[in-house]
Design an enzyme around this catalytic site. Structure first.
Site, short mmCIF file in Angstrom:
data_model
loop_
_atom_site.label_atom_id
_atom_site.label_comp_id
_atom_site.label_asym_id
_atom_site.label_seq_id
_atom_site.Cartn_x
_atom_site.Cartn_y
_atom_site.Cartn_z
N ARG A 329 -41.82 4.44 15.21
CA ARG A 329 -42.87 4.11 16.16
C ARG A 329 -43.46 5.36 16.81
O ARG A 329 -44.66 5.43 17.08
CB ARG A 329 -42.37 3.13 17.23
N GLU A 731 -44.95 -3.26 27.43
CA GLU A 731 -44.79 -1.83 27.17
C GLU A 731 -46.06 -1.00 27.33
O GLU A 731 -45.99 0.13 27.84
CB GLU A 731 -44.22 -1.63 25.76
#
Length: 785
Positions: A329, A731
């Protein structure tokens, strides 16, 4: 200050319907219980009469082989019931979430300083902790790996290095009109959840086990407990009502304490509680991964990037844990919102002698995204442009390109419009002129201003985790009970789920009860992580509701002798044409008519795939966007600083609950600000964590909060078919705080008339800001000479 901006197109959308609970400000379903102290967490549960308490014996070195463990004094200590080592585990001893390498207790090798080696069960917590301190662990000298450079030199990796993009990018960079290289140390972060790690195991008939745990992943706890006990999963039930915070720290690393409690419970036939004291919790659980990143980019005279060669080095600690996906990620987000042209991204997963680092809000995305913003600042300083101008020129879009380094088409990029709106509402350019003038006349205090965007991919990068289940019961009085696989850790997931169910049945949220997350109701659930809690579980709940509604509509249409076309659940009624029945009466009639009033629901995210061999695919269902402008002032004599003002415009799609979304944005920003400014993890030369309590580790306090903070919602419905076209909000706001780091750099750069991009590692504590100020003053002084 909150500004909830309505930008929805004129469409008939559920969040616009007057009688629907969707799109309305609803308080958190447990808010009253939480503020009054009535909300029950695992450590608040009434304890069985016969219960023991666990304490751990840990290593006092970071590496070496265990030669002996003398536990005689431990066993003979007051109140001790049992003592176990790894050799007493009846089943599996490795509790790794994905890849092998996480022993439930140390076996032959010590892997990090403070590693649990044995567990003590006693009649009281005090007796257990006193006894645990009496063990003697003899360890031969080892050679710990305590730096990224050392790990690279040893080629020490927890997983193989991964590459995306093309090596041709290296030549593209060299052939560009301008080149720029840089590096950045990005510090880790302690989760600092208010409720620490805790589990309670209650043995039941035969080898059955009931587990109450503060975990984001009950199904994984179920699986690992079953494996360490040597039994089948159906013999283990895990119940999780709520957590006092998780942030990723309870995704994989809550399981160890449940496993230890379960083994001791099974061995001794009594309930067992394992609750870690704060300093031990901080020492034995993983953090946000520290990264050491480097880059070399090529760009033209306008500052538009033509090629990028980027390396991210994730310090993973002693095992893989979730590091493979976390570094992935980070690699996927080194572009943030910018087209990098011909790109080459390398991601190393480095094995070091620290606790195994783990998931944390953003899951590697922040550590990658900050690279993009560092590159934008560097280009701007080199060309003498404002960093925002360079950022806007490099955004994905028609004048650049729209394909990420991993081959995903970005689609319609919201950032140009969002930046334009925030420029206007925050008076960015007027403030820029004012601040520049102020800095020229202020010898000690310098101000900085920065606006940075966020483009964050939504989905688990591990494809199989993008699924969810739900179970709904309607009782004969018309009340509704909902169970789903997501966990409530304070983020308001259960509140949004209740709104979804209430909307579908046309009732009020007061008639919806969202119960504890339990493995015996919804099996094989994914962790509540990756900002996907509402996306996945909300869709699963909606699908269960649709199944029940279809049954009820078919039944009532048959009773009325009419077609079911145009049926509508609204205002506690089902209406089909001219026929209307109250919802409770409908449920009673359906029960008497022998209609099933219970249903499961299931959902899996469509469209996503990723080919690891080629480094290409569509790992994300969609992107969530945000923009933040932060203004800071620094004292050049001390390095102290204040965040004066923050303006945020954040993309939430068609918001299900604006109040909760704004709360998540505010909280995420402040937590991100802590990561980049004050939260400094410190280890000594032996690999021992020294910042292991609230006196030595500083999270943001109320005095650190910006004096003015304006949050606006950009509520354009999601183009993808997410739940009612909303967007994830857990997030993405975290990374808006990168604007604070860039603003600090902007203030420091003013000392050299914005000609030099200062090096400012994170967290940018006052000491590091002062170092950067002194370096800039030395450089500008030499320039003047």
């Amino acid at each position: 200050m909150r500004k909830l901006v309505q930008t929805l197109p004129g469409i008939d959308h559920p969040t616009r319907q007057q009688n629907s609970p969707l799109g309305k400000d609803k308080s958190h379903e447990s808010a009253v219980r939480q503020v009054s102290g009535q909300a029950r967490y695992v450590d608040d549960m009434p304890e069985p009469a016969n219960i023991g308490y666990v304490a751990l014996g840990t290593s006092e070195c970071a590496a070496g082989k265990i030669e002996s463990i003398d536990l005689d004094a431990v066993r003979n200590s007051d109140g001790v019931i049992d003592v176990i080592t790894i050799h007493d585990i009846p089943g599996h001893t490795d509790i790794a979430p994905v890849f092998d390498g996480d022993p439930v207790l140390a076996e032959n090798d010590i892997l990090f300083y403070g590693q649990p080696v044995y567990a003590v069960l006693a009649n009281t917590t005090e007796q257990a902790r006193s006894a645990a301190a009496k063990g003697v662990i003899t360890v031969s000298d080892g050679s710990p790996t305590l730096t990224v450079d050392d790990a690279l030199a040893k080629q020490s990796f927890v997983r193989p290095t991964h590459v995306i993009g093309n090596e041709s990018a290296i030549e593209t960079v060299s052939g560009a009109a301008h080149q720029l290289s840089g590096s950045l140390f990005v510090g880790g972060q302690e989760h600092m959840y208010l409720e620490g790690q805790v589990s309670m195991a209650i043995p039941e008939e035969e080898d059955r086990m009931m587990i109450y745990t503060s975990s984001q992943h009950p199904s994984e706890v179920q699986k690992l407990v079953a494996e360490v006990l040597g039994t089948k999963l159906h013999r283990v039930t895990v119940d999780m009502r709520r957590m006092g915070g998780g942030f990723g720290g309870k995704e994989s690393q809550a399981a160890q304490w449940a496993c230890i409690a379960a083994v001791l419970a099974q061995r001794n036939g009594l309930a067992v509680k394992c609750r870690l004291p704060r300093s031990l919790d901080m020492s034995v659980t993983g953090k946000r991964h520290p990264f050491e990143n480097s880059w070399r980019i090529g760009f033209d005279e306008n500052g538009m990037i033509q090629g990028a060669d980027i390396t991210v080095n994730g310090n993973c600690g002693y095992s893989a844990d979730l590091s493979d996906a976390i570094v992935d990620r980070a690699m996927f987000h080194v572009d943030n919102g910018y087209f990098l042209g011909d790109s080459h991204v390398v991601g190393h997963r480095l094995k070091t002698s620290y606790v195994s680092h783990t998931a944390y809000r953003g899951f590697g995305g922040p550590q990658g995204m900050i690279v993009a913003e560092a590159m934008m600042d560097g280009i701007a300083r080199k060309l003498g442009e404002d960093p925002l101008t360079i950022r806007k020129r490099n955004l994905y879009g028609e004048t650049t390109g729209n394909t990420t380094p991993y081959g995903m088409d970005v689609g319609f990029n919201l950032l140009p419009d969002m930046i334009s709106k925030l420029e206007a509402s925050a008076d960015f350019w007027q403030r820029r002129e004012t601040i520049t003038a102020f800095n020229k006349s202020s010898p000690i205090i310098k101000k900085g201003l920065a606006m940075t965007p966020v483009k964050f991919g939504i989905s688990f990068t591990a494809k199989h985790l993008n699924q969810a289940g739900a179970l709904i019961h309607i009782y004969t009085d018309g009340s509704i009970q909902v169970n789903h696989g997501g966990t409530e850790m304070g983020q308001g997931l259960h509140t949004k789920i209740a709104q979804i169910a209430a909307h579908e049945f046309g009732v009020d949220t007061a008639d919806i009860e969202v119960t504890s997350t339990r493995t015996d109701k919804v099996p094989n659930t994914s962790p509540t992580a990756a900002s996907s809690g509402t996306d996945l579980n909300g869709k699963a709940v909606q699908n269960a509701c649709i199944t029940l509604k279809e049954r009820l509509i078919e039944f009532w249409a048959a009773e009325c002798g009419v077609s079911s076309d145009g049926a509508k659940f609204e205002n506690y009624q089902l209406t089909i044409g001219e026929h209307t029945i109250d919802f409770p009466a409908l449920i009673q009639a359906a029960y008497l008519g022998r209609i099933s009033l219970s249903s499961t629901g299931y959902y899996r995210t469509p469209k996503i795939y990723y080919d690891r061999e080629t480094g290409t695919g569509r790992p994300f269902f969609y992107f969530a966007y945000g923009v933040a402008a932060s203004e800071v002032s620094i004292d050049t004599l001390t390095g102290e600083y204040k965040v004066e003002k923050v303006d945020i415009l954040h993309d939430v799609g068609a918001s299900l609950n604006p109040a909760i979304d704004v709360g998540q944005i505010e909280g995420g920003f402040i937590q991100g600000m802590g990561w980049l400014t004050s939260e400094e993890l410190k280890w000594d030369d032996h690999g021992r964590l020294t910042s292991n309590n609230m006196a030595t580790y500083k999270i943001p306090a109320i005095g650190d909060t910006p004096a003015e903070m304006n949050v606006s919602l950009y509520r354009r419905p999601n183009d993808e078919d997410s739940i009612y076209h909303s967007k994830a909000v857990g997030e993405p706001p975290f990374m808006l705080a990168i604007s604070v780091w860039c603003a600090l750099k902007d203030a420091i750069a003013s000392l050299d008339d914005y000609q030099t991009d200062p090096y400012l590692p994170t967290p940018a504590t006052p000491e590091k800001v002062l170092d950067a100020v002194m370096a800039m003053q030395a450089k500008s002084g030499s320039n003047a000479a």
